[in-house]
Design an enzyme around this catalytic site. Structure first.
Site, PDB file in Angstrom:
ATOM      1  N   GLU A  60       0.462  -2.191  -0.008  1.00  0.00           N
ATOM      2  CA  GLU A  60       1.560  -2.151   0.958  1.00  0.00           C
ATOM      3  C   GLU A  60       2.925  -2.348   0.301  1.00  0.00           C
ATOM      4  OE1 GLU A  60       0.780  -4.822   4.209  1.00  0.00           O
ATOM      5  OE2 GLU A  60      -1.272  -4.126   4.442  1.00  0.00           O
ATOM      6  N   GLU A 114      -7.277  -1.256   5.261  1.00  0.00           N
ATOM      7  CA  GLU A 114      -7.158  -2.361   6.206  1.00  0.00           C
ATOM      8  C   GLU A 114      -6.874  -1.756   7.562  1.00  0.00           C
ATOM      9  OE1 GLU A 114      -4.370  -5.538   5.515  1.00  0.00           O
ATOM     10  OE2 GLU A 114      -4.806  -5.574   3.366  1.00  0.00           O
TER      11      GLU A 114
END
Length: 461
Positions: A318, A400
Site C-alpha cells: 500500500e 487484503e
C-alpha cells in the site's frame, strides 16, 4: 490492520438498468426519448440525433433519465452512450438498479459522439439504468448495450523473476499459473482466524497470510516475540500456501507518544524516519539501519526456506497511500527501497523461495517487471462485491479484502483474481463485512479452492 483508501471493485465498473422493459440479447440501442424522464425533456434543436429526438435539461442534481431493460440471464455488457457535450467537457453518473454507480466522462464535442460507459452487469430479468445529472448540461441521444466478449487468454510469464528460484518457488509458481483464471484460492490473514473459519464453515482457507511485523528490530528491542514463522510452517505442513507481508516498523525515529505508540511505527504519522534521506547514500546511519532490518527479516525468511516453504512475499504494501513511511516520500524512494530489498534478499542472502508480490496500483509506483512476480491490490469495499501494469503477463491477487468476494460475481465479471485474503479481527468476524451465511456460500462454492482441495498442489500443475 491496513485499510486501503481506494475501493477497487473487481477491477471494472459494475453498473446496469425506461417505460417498457426491453429484452437485451444482442447489441441493442435504447433511445433516450423513450426512457423515463425526471426533470429533463426532449428536444430536436441539435442536429445529428437518432430516433425522434434527444434528451436535455440536465441542470439540477436530481435530473435524470431511466432506461428499463430486461436481460435473459445475469450477464456482462459493454455500455456506450451517444452524447453531445456542446458546452464543454462534462461528467455523468450512471446508476444500476438504484444501487451501484459509476462516473462517466464526456469530452467536449460540437456534435453527437459515442462514449464508452464501461461494463455493466445486468441481472436476469428487469433492470434499471439511470443517467443522472452530475456536472449536467449535456445532450443524451441514446445508449447501446453489447454483450461483452469473453476475456482473452492470459499470457503469464513462464518463470519467476529470480533466475535462481528454487524448486519450491517454481512448483508454487507453476501451480498458480495452472489455476489462474479458472479458480480462486481462499485466503485469510492469520492462522488463528483461518482456523476460526474452519469451525464456522467446515472448510479451511487454502492460503494463510502472516506478518513479519514483530521481527522488526525496533519492535524486538522493545520486547516483541514473533510467531509468524511457526504459524506459516504449520499451515505449510498441512498442505497450505503461505503469503507473508511485513509491517516494517521504522528502523528508528519512533515518536512513542500517547497518540503514536512505538508499536504503530510503520505509520508515517508515528515516525520521523525519512526513507528518501536514508537512501541518499550508502554511508549514512539510517541506510545502515535499513540494511540491519532487512538482514533481520532475512533470518526469518531463511527459516522458511530451510523448512521447504515457498513464500508469496508482499513487502512495502500500500505504498502509494502514503500512510506507511516507505511510501511517504513518493514513488521514487519507494521503488529504490524495493530494489534494495530485492537485491539484498535475493542476491546477498540467496533467498530463492520467494515469489515477489507488488502491492500498489498506480503505474508511476511500479518498480518494473524484472523484480515482480505477481501484482496485487488491497480492497476494502463492503458488499463482498486490477491493474494492467504487467500487460497481462503478471497474475493478479486481492491480497487484503474487508469482505470476501462473491464467486458468482467474480465469474460474471470475468475477474481473475488469483487469491483473496480477508483481514482478521473486525472484518472476518464482523457480520457487516462477512456474514456467516455468506462465508458458507463462498467456502463451499466450486470456484473457490479450499485447503482440502489443493492437497498435493506441488505435483498438480
Amino acid at each position: 490492520m491496513t485499510r486501503a483508501l481506494k475501493s477497487i471493485l473487481l477491477g471494472i465498473a459494475a453498473l446496469a438498468v425506461g417505460t417498457h422493459a426491453v429484452p437485451c440479447q444482442g447489441p441493442r440501442t435504447y433511445q433516450a426519448e423513450d426512457a423515463v424522464l425526471t426533470g429533463t425533456h426532449i428536444d430536436t434543436a441539435q442536429p445529428g440525433y437518432t430516433g425522434s429526438g434527444y434528451v436535455t435539461g440536465f441542470d439540477q442534481s436530481s435530473d435524470k433519465i431511466t432506461f428499463k431493460i430486461n436481460s435473459p440471464s445475469t450477464r456482462l455488457y459493454d455500455l456506450s452512450i451517444r452524447v453531445a457535450a456542446i458546452y464543454g467537457e462534462k461528467r455523468t453518473t450512471v446508476v444500476l438498479n438504484g444501487a451501484s454507480s459509476s462516473e462517466v466522462y464526456f469530452p467536449a464535442s460540437d456534435s453527437f459522439i459515442t462514449v464508452s460507459g464501461g461494463q455493466v452487469l445486468l441481472n436476469e430479468g428487469a433492470n434499471t439504468l439511470d443517467i443522472v445529472s452530475n456536472w449536467g448540461w449535456y445532450l443524451i441521444d441514446s445508449i447501446t448495450l453489447t454483450p461483452s466478449a469473453p476475456r482473452a487468454a492470459h499470457n503469464i510469464n513462464p518463470n519467476p523473476v529470480n533466475p535462481a528460484a528454487n524448486a519450491d518457488a517454481k512448483a508454487l509458481y507453476n501451480y498458480l499459473k495452472s489455476i489462474y483464471g479458472k479458480k480462486i484460492l481462499s485466503g485469510q490473514q492469520e492462522l488463528s482466524w483461518a482456523n476460526w473459519i474452519s469451525q464456522q464453515t467446515g472448510k479451511t482457507p487454502a492460503l494463510v497470510s502472516v506478518d513479519l511485523m514483530d521481527y522488526s528490530p525496533s519492535r524486538v528491542e522493545r520486547g516483541t516475540v514473533g510467531t509468524a514463522v511457526e504459524e506459516a510452517i504449520q499451515h505449510h505442513e498441512r498442505g497450505g500456501i503461505v503469503s507473508v507481508l511485513w509491517h516494517w516498523n521504522a528502523p528508528t525515529g519512533l515518536y512513542d507518544t500517547e497518540e503514536n505508540r512505538w508499536w504503530s511505527g510503520f505509520y508515517t504519522r508515528a515516525t520521523d524516519f525519512d526513507v528518501e534521506q536514508a537512501l541518499s547514500s550508502t554511508t549514512n546511519a539510517n541506510y545502515t539501519l535499513i540494511i540491519r532490518d532487512i538482514d533481520a527479516i532475512a533470518v526469518q525468511l531463511k527459516r522458511l526456506q530451510d523448512a521447504g516453504v515457498p513464500v508469496l512475499f508482499r513487502p512495502l504494501h500500500e505504498a502509494e497511500g502514503g500512510w506507511f513511511w516507505w511510501g511517504a516520500k513518493g514513488p521514487e524512494p519507494c521503488k529504490k527501497l524495493w530494489n534494495l530489498l530485492y537485491d539484498r534478499l535475493t542476491n546477498y542472502h540467496q533467498l530463492n523461495n520467494l515469489l515477489w508480490v507488488w502491492n500498489s496500483i498506480l503505474p508511476e509506483w511500479y518498480p518494473g517487471d524484472d523484480t515482480v512476480d505477481i501484482l496485487s491490490a488491497d480492497v476494502y469495499a463492503q458488499g463482498n462485491g486490477l491493474v494492467e501494469l504487467g500487460q497481462d503477463k503478471k497474475m493478479i491477487a486481492a491480497t487484503e479484502v474487508g469482505a470476501a468476494p462473491l464467486p458468482d460475481l467474480l465469474q460474471a465479471y470475468q475477474v481473475h483474481w488469483l487469491w483473496f485474503a480477508v483481514w482478521s479481527d473486525g472484518f472476518i468476524n464482523n457480520a457487516e463485512w462477512n456474514s456467516l451465511e455468506t462465508l458458507q456460500t463462498i467456502y463451499n462454492h466450486d470456484y473457490v479452492l479450499t485447503l482440502d482441495e489443493i492437497q498435493g498442489w506441488r505435483n498438480s500443475a
